[in-house]
Design a protein around this motif. Structure first.
Motif, mmCIF file in Angstrom:
data_model
loop_
_atom_site.group_PDB
_atom_site.id
_atom_site.type_symbol
_atom_site.label_atom_id
_atom_site.label_comp_id
_atom_site.label_asym_id
_atom_site.label_seq_id
_atom_site.Cartn_x
_atom_site.Cartn_y
_atom_site.Cartn_z
ATOM 1 N N ILE A 15 -0.478 8.257 -8.890
ATOM 2 C CA ILE A 15 0.467 8.639 -7.832
ATOM 3 C C ILE A 15 0.021 8.027 -6.511
ATOM 4 O O ILE A 15 0.821 7.466 -5.760
ATOM 5 N N GLY A 16 -1.283 8.119 -6.224
ATOM 6 C CA GLY A 16 -1.816 7.570 -4.975
ATOM 7 C C GLY A 16 -1.609 6.069 -4.872
ATOM 8 O O GLY A 16 -1.246 5.553 -3.810
ATOM 9 N N ALA A 17 -1.831 5.347 -5.968
ATOM 10 C CA ALA A 17 -1.646 3.896 -5.945
ATOM 11 C C ALA A 17 -0.189 3.534 -5.704
ATOM 12 O O ALA A 17 0.114 2.638 -4.905
ATOM 13 N N ALA A 18 0.715 4.241 -6.366
ATOM 14 C CA ALA A 18 2.147 3.963 -6.176
ATOM 15 C C ALA A 18 2.574 4.249 -4.737
ATOM 16 O O ALA A 18 3.289 3.455 -4.116
ATOM 17 N N VAL A 19 2.110 5.357 -4.199
ATOM 18 C CA VAL A 19 2.454 5.702 -2.816
ATOM 19 C C VAL A 19 1.799 4.716 -1.854
ATOM 20 O O VAL A 19 2.409 4.306 -0.855
ATOM 21 N N GLY A 20 0.567 4.311 -2.143
ATOM 22 C CA GLY A 20 -0.117 3.334 -1.295
ATOM 23 C C GLY A 20 0.628 2.020 -1.208
ATOM 24 O O GLY A 20 0.749 1.426 -0.133
ATOM 25 N N VAL A 21 1.164 1.563 -2.336
ATOM 26 C CA VAL A 21 1.965 0.327 -2.348
ATOM 27 C C VAL A 21 3.212 0.515 -1.486
ATOM 28 O O VAL A 21 3.618 -0.389 -0.758
ATOM 29 N N LEU A 22 3.807 1.690 -1.541
ATOM 30 C CA LEU A 22 4.976 1.997 -0.711
ATOM 31 C C LEU A 22 4.619 2.020 0.778
ATOM 32 O O LEU A 22 5.414 1.612 1.629
ATOM 33 N N LEU A 23 3.403 2.467 1.090
ATOM 34 C CA LEU A 23 2.991 2.600 2.490
ATOM 35 C C LEU A 23 2.564 1.282 3.136
ATOM 36 O O LEU A 23 2.543 1.184 4.363
ATOM 37 N N VAL A 24 2.225 0.276 2.340
ATOM 38 C CA VAL A 24 1.815 -1.009 2.938
ATOM 39 C C VAL A 24 2.913 -1.571 3.834
ATOM 40 O O VAL A 24 2.679 -1.836 5.018
ATOM 41 N N PRO A 25 4.149 -1.755 3.335
ATOM 42 C CA PRO A 25 5.185 -2.254 4.250
ATOM 43 C C PRO A 25 5.508 -1.253 5.352
ATOM 44 O O PRO A 25 5.840 -1.653 6.472
ATOM 45 N N ALA A 26 5.384 0.043 5.059
ATOM 46 C CA ALA A 26 5.639 1.044 6.102
ATOM 47 C C ALA A 26 4.638 0.903 7.242
ATOM 48 O O ALA A 26 4.997 1.058 8.414
ATOM 49 N N ASN A 27 3.384 0.582 6.909
ATOM 50 C CA ASN A 27 2.377 0.376 7.957
ATOM 51 C C ASN A 27 2.676 -0.870 8.781
ATOM 52 O O ASN A 27 2.413 -0.898 9.982
ATOM 53 N N PHE A 28 3.204 -1.903 8.151
ATOM 54 C CA PHE A 28 3.571 -3.111 8.891
ATOM 55 C C PHE A 28 4.697 -2.835 9.874
ATOM 56 O O PHE A 28 4.738 -3.394 10.957
ATOM 57 N N VAL A 29 5.631 -1.972 9.489
ATOM 58 C CA VAL A 29 6.822 -1.710 10.292
ATOM 59 C C VAL A 29 6.606 -0.596 11.313
ATOM 60 O O VAL A 29 7.104 -0.674 12.439
ATOM 61 N N SER A 30 5.863 0.447 10.943
ATOM 62 C CA SER A 30 5.802 1.646 11.780
ATOM 63 C C SER A 30 5.111 1.431 13.125
ATOM 64 O O SER A 30 5.577 1.948 14.144
ATOM 65 N N ALA A 31 4.014 0.712 13.150
ATOM 66 C CA ALA A 31 3.307 0.523 14.426
ATOM 67 C C ALA A 31 4.163 -0.191 15.469
ATOM 68 O O ALA A 31 4.290 0.291 16.600
ATOM 69 N N PRO A 32 4.792 -1.329 15.136
ATOM 70 C CA PRO A 32 5.650 -1.972 16.148
ATOM 71 C C PRO A 32 6.855 -1.103 16.526
ATOM 72 O O PRO A 32 7.259 -1.064 17.685
#
Length: 193
Positions: A15-32
């Motif tokens: 579950i953590g790995a699947a969510v982590g993959v989902l969060l990678v693009p979210a981290n790219f987008v969320s900060a800017p």
């Protein structure tokens, strides 16, 4: 205390790995977005709740949310935020566990997940007051920002519960969640035996 089995660890890791993959693009987008367009950022903040809610609702055992979010944080650290991703994910995992820790992991009702999400959302909004310069926002924009942010926590909690219910029905939690009757208002169906 139930023993920590390989199946428990592997389920949290998956579950953590699947969510982590989902969060990678979210981290790219969320900060800017947080800096340039807070109203576009607000609906994303609840995304970090899916993993811990899903894990804890599915497995119904202490530590599932924290272990899952640790793995998600490690996987999603391959993004601009780096190791801070681990800290952010672990914060979400600890917060989701807190409500159940208070009940000594004996109450597994959906409303407890929503209460937890609402309290965390309110704390997140309060902590972001200075970071987002909310005092300078027009009243309508401020109201929209708060509603979007709080709604995000609640919607992603609902999504995590929905996914947990569907995975439990598919038999993923077989042998993980404690057996016994589950009332209709609880998070998921009785695990298959």
């Amino acid at each position: 205390m139930q023993s920590v089995t390989t199946r428990y660890l592997m389920t949290c890791a998956a579950i953590g790995a699947a969510v982590g993959v989902l969060l990678v693009p979210a981290n790219f987008v969320s900060a800017p977005l947080a800096a340039a367009a807070p109203l576009a950022y607000a609906p994303l903040v609840g995304l970090w709740m899916i993993g811990p809610v899903l894990a804890l609702a599915l497995i119904r055992r202490p530590g599932a949310a924290v272990l899952t979010t640790f793995v998600a944080g490690v996987v999603s650290s391959a993004s601009p935020v780096g190791a801070w991703s681990i800290v952010t994910c672990l914060m979400a995992g600890v917060v989701v566990e807190l409500a159940f820790l208070v009940t000594r992991y004996r109450v597994w009702r959906a409303w407890l997940f929503y209460l937890d999400a609402a309290v965390f959302g309110a704390a997140y909004v309060a902590s972001g007051w200075a970071a987002f310069d909310m005092a300078a926002m027009a009243p309508g924009v401020l109201a929209a920002f708060v509603v979007l942010m709080m709604g995000s926590f609640l919607v992603f909690t609902w999504l995590g519960l929905l996914l947990a219910r569907q995975l439990a029905q598919a038999g993923v939690a077989r042998g993980l969640a404690p057996s016994g009757p589950v009332r209709a208002r609880e998070v998921g169906p009785e695990p298959a035996r």
